[in-house]
Enzyme design. Structure first.
Site, PDB file in Angstrom:
ATOM      1  N   ASP A 154       0.827  -1.202   0.000  1.00 19.93           N
ATOM      2  CA  ASP A 154       0.000   0.000   0.000  1.00 19.93           C
ATOM      3  C   ASP A 154       0.868   1.263   0.000  1.00 19.93           C
ATOM      4  OD1 ASP A 154      -2.438   1.208  -0.064  1.00 19.93           O
ATOM      5  OD2 ASP A 154      -3.086   0.597   1.940  1.00 19.93           O
ATOM      6  N   GLY A 191      -4.496   4.392  -7.659  1.00 24.57           N
ATOM      7  CA  GLY A 191      -4.578   4.757  -9.072  1.00 24.57           C
ATOM      8  C   GLY A 191      -3.668   5.897  -9.468  1.00 24.57           C
ATOM      9  N   ASN A 192      -2.408   5.782  -9.058  1.00 25.09           N
ATOM     10  CA  ASN A 192      -1.437   6.846  -9.256  1.00 25.09           C
ATOM     11  C   ASN A 192      -0.657   6.711 -10.568  1.00 25.09           C
ATOM     12  OD1 ASN A 192       0.985   8.541  -8.533  1.00 25.09           O
ATOM     13  ND2 ASN A 192       1.806   6.614  -7.776  1.00 25.09           N
ATOM     14  N   ASP A 211     -10.315   3.607  -3.233  1.00 26.23           N
ATOM     15  CA  ASP A 211     -10.918   2.396  -2.677  1.00 26.23           C
ATOM     16  C   ASP A 211     -12.357   2.168  -3.160  1.00 26.23           C
ATOM     17  OD1 ASP A 211      -8.596   2.437  -1.290  1.00 26.23           O
ATOM     18  OD2 ASP A 211      -9.497   2.251   0.685  1.00 26.23           O
TER      19      ASP A 211
HETATM   20  C1  GAL Z   1      -6.174   1.420   1.788  1.00 28.11           C
HETATM   21  C2  GAL Z   1      -6.252   0.401   0.672  1.00 28.11           C
HETATM   22  C3  GAL Z   1      -7.310  -0.608   1.069  1.00 28.11           C
HETATM   23  C4  GAL Z   1      -6.902  -1.251   2.370  1.00 28.11           C
HETATM   24  C5  GAL Z   1      -6.680  -0.200   3.452  1.00 28.11           C
HETATM   25  C6  GAL Z   1      -6.080  -0.795   4.721  1.00 28.11           C
HETATM   26  O1  GAL Z   1      -5.201   2.355   1.489  1.00 28.11           O
HETATM   27  O2  GAL Z   1      -6.579   1.035  -0.529  1.00 28.11           O
HETATM   28  O3  GAL Z   1      -7.451  -1.554   0.043  1.00 28.11           O
HETATM   29  O4  GAL Z   1      -5.742  -2.000   2.172  1.00 28.11           O
HETATM   30  O5  GAL Z   1      -5.795   0.796   3.011  1.00 28.11           O
HETATM   31  O6  GAL Z   1      -5.831   0.143   5.726  1.00 28.11           O
END
Ligand code: GAL
Length: 558
Positions: A154, A191-192, A211
């Site tokens: 992430d 989506g960067n 998300d």
């Molecule tokens: C977001 C990510 C999600 C999930 C979440 C967990 O940044 O896009 O899919 O992983 O963090 O904290």
């Protein structure tokens, strides 16, 4: 001749876990079809523990999900303890996972499944637990020691890293390869623009959007960024040309079985299936995100529909692209390896509608057999076209045509249309942008369609922006200089100030090359003239609430 004892050692001395090692050069072949599995986030968010995950692994087997192709069990954020151990290694949260991650992985492997885990390339994860920044090598080794097969990496807090995404993800790939354990690397970065800055050099899949949430609006919007015009210049007709065997656009994990839309229970399955068909026509990774312990028959039959999954997993690996989009009706086409083609006809609108696919839209003619992939039955042969009446969220997923030579796809956009290639001056408005956020700029005029005019001079070339607009152009290090004149439209008089900034690289690199500072409508045009040594992607950002801003004669020079 190799002594028998050595040969025996070579056969048994494989990395831990049940996957044989692949050579480093093979990392691009780790996901020749879109990865399939389950991820804990959409169902449980932070609320995971080893009892739950074991029950999910059990359910993957008993429900038939594993045998339908769902192999990875991915533990998302919040599996880890707040502190690393005395040797800087990540450790599992001792309350939630008292047996530790190696044991978790062993359990998952014992079910014939593969083990996936979440980390973040910032200082902290999104849930503010230890991130991987500065610990890339040791973390990849720890994951290999635990028998991890899939890493979702992430990007929360990563804008403070001061690192290009391409380079940072490549360093993870290098450390993964050094462990000798084949591990998929999944880029999670909202989506960067990984399709443009080289995500495929390091990773097997990359997110194309923010998300997903359990509502059809969110499902449709995530699909739009991958296959529509939400994140890239419309000339591309979506991101299909950047995906293929080994590297996939990821519109995020599935919400099948989770949808919270206020729709009658008997129409839930219709919405679930529309979501699933969209992901399959897009050759998207299929990461189920529902609680498999309470799977009902409708959801199970949706997630395991064999002929629908076969569209997603087709070996040719073409991401479906739109052949029609109007008034809430979308039609996608995905030519398959066997010479037939998969077609999705979808009504996202509020009215019933008669939807028609004409053979000429999909490279066919004459009379063609049509098969319904949900019903798993032939609908007969049809001349020139097939029509169907569709209500809200209703769709048909069809297989059309006869087996034989694979059908052609549209021609991908030639690279010189979006990558700086020639010597001398290239106006950015002669290139398609490869990523955008907020409002798309308009080309060669102000945003209101009038000519760009600054201090009495009219400019034929340039970009016209409104409000907030960030765009990325791919230079591939082929440019030495960036020049432009920036100003606000005269019409913006008296409504605050705007600001123009130029960055080197993707959103997370955060490397500012130039900043106009606050500009008002009465400010004269400001010249930008900066060096671009080694810049792979150039990012132009305009911000000015409700204001119109111009990048006049925005150009690079080689
Ligand atoms: C977001 C990510 C999600 C999930 C979440 C967990 O940044 O896009 O899919 O992983 O963090 O904290």
């Amino acid at each position: 001749m190799i002594p028998f004892s050595l040969l025996f050692f070579a056969l048994v001395a494989q990395p831990k876990g049940n996957t044989p090692p692949v050579a480093v050069k093979d990392s691009r072949t780790l996901a020749m079809t879109p990865p399939m599995g389950w991820n804990s986030w959409n169902a449980f968010e932070k609320d995971i523990d080893e009892t739950k995950i074991k029950a999910i692994a059990d359910a993957m087997v008993s429900s038939g999900m594993r045998d339908a192709g769902y192999i990875y069990v991915v533990l998302d954020d919040a599996w880890m303890a707040k502190e690393r151990d005395s040797q800087s290694r990540l450790v599992a949260d001792p309350v939630k996972f008292p047996s530790g991650m190696k044991a978790m992985g062993d359990y998952i492997h014992s079910k014939g499944l593969k083990f996936g885990i979440y980390e973040d390339r910032g200082r902290l994860t999104c849930q503010q637990l230890p991130g991987s920044l500065g610990h890339e090598q040791i973390d990849m080794q720890t994951f290999a020691d635990w028998g991890v097969d899939y890493i979702k990496m992430d990007s929360c807090f990563a804008e403070a890293n001061g690192r290009f995404s391409s380079e940072h993800y490549q360093s993870f790939r290098k450390f993964i390869n050094a462990t000798g354990r084949p591990m998929i690397l999944s880029i999670s970065d909202f989506g960067n623009g990984a399709w443009a800055w080289g995500g495929k050099e390091s990773s097997q899949l990359w997110r194309t959007s923010y998300d997903i949430y359990p509502y059809m609006d969110s499902v449709y919007s995530c699909a739009e960024t991958s296959t529509g015009s939400g994140s890239i210049h419309p000339a591309f007709n979506g991101l299909w040309q950047f995906a293929g065997p080994g590297h996939w656009n990821d519109p995020d994990m599935l919400e099948v079985g989770n949808l919270k839309d206020n729709i009658p229970a008997d129409r839930k399955i219709i919405a679930d299936r529309a979501h699933f068909s969209l992901w399959c026509i897009m050759a998207a990774p299929l990461m189920a995100g529902n609680d498999l312990r309470t799977l009902n028959n409708d959801v199970r039959n949706t997630l395991t529909a064999p002929e629908v999954i076969a569209v997603d997993q087709d070996k040719r690996g073409i991401q479906g692209y739109k052949v029609f989009s109007d008034g809430g009706i979308d039609i996608y086409n995905k030519p398959l390896a066997d010479g037939t083609t998969a077609v999705l006809m979808l009504n996202k609108g509020k009215q019933n509608s008669t939807v028609t696919i004409r053979w000429r839209q999909i490279g066919l003619s004459g009379t063609q057999p049509v098969r319904d992939l949900w019903e798993r039955k032939s609908l007969g042969s049809f001349k020139d076209a097939y029509s169907v009446e569709l209500g809200t969220n209703e769709h048909r997923l069809l297989k059309i045509g006869r087996t034989g030579r694979p059908l052609p796809t549209p021609k991908p956009i030639p690279t010189d249309k979006y990558i700086v290639s020639r010597k001398g001056v290239t106006y950015l408005s002669d290139l398609y942008y490869v990523w955008k956020s907020w409002n798309a700029p308009v080309y060669d005029s102000a945003y209101d369609g009038k000519p760009i005019e600054i201090d009495g001079k009219t400019y034929k070339k340039g970009l016209g922006c409104k409000g907030k607009s960030a765009v990325m152009f791919q230079l591939n290090r082929n440019a030495d200089q960036f020049r432009a004149v920036v100003s606000l439209n005269k019409a913006s008089q008296g409504v605050g100030t705007g600001r123009f900034r130029v960055y080197d690289g993707d959103f997370f690199s955060n490397r500012l090359l130039w900043d106009s500072g606050a500009i008002s409508a009465s400010s004269p045009g400001k010249e930008v003239d900066i060096s671009l040594k080694d810049v792979q992607c150039l990012r132009l950002v305009f911000e000015g609430e409700n204001l119109l801003g111009n990048w006049a004669e925005a150009r690079v020079i080689r």
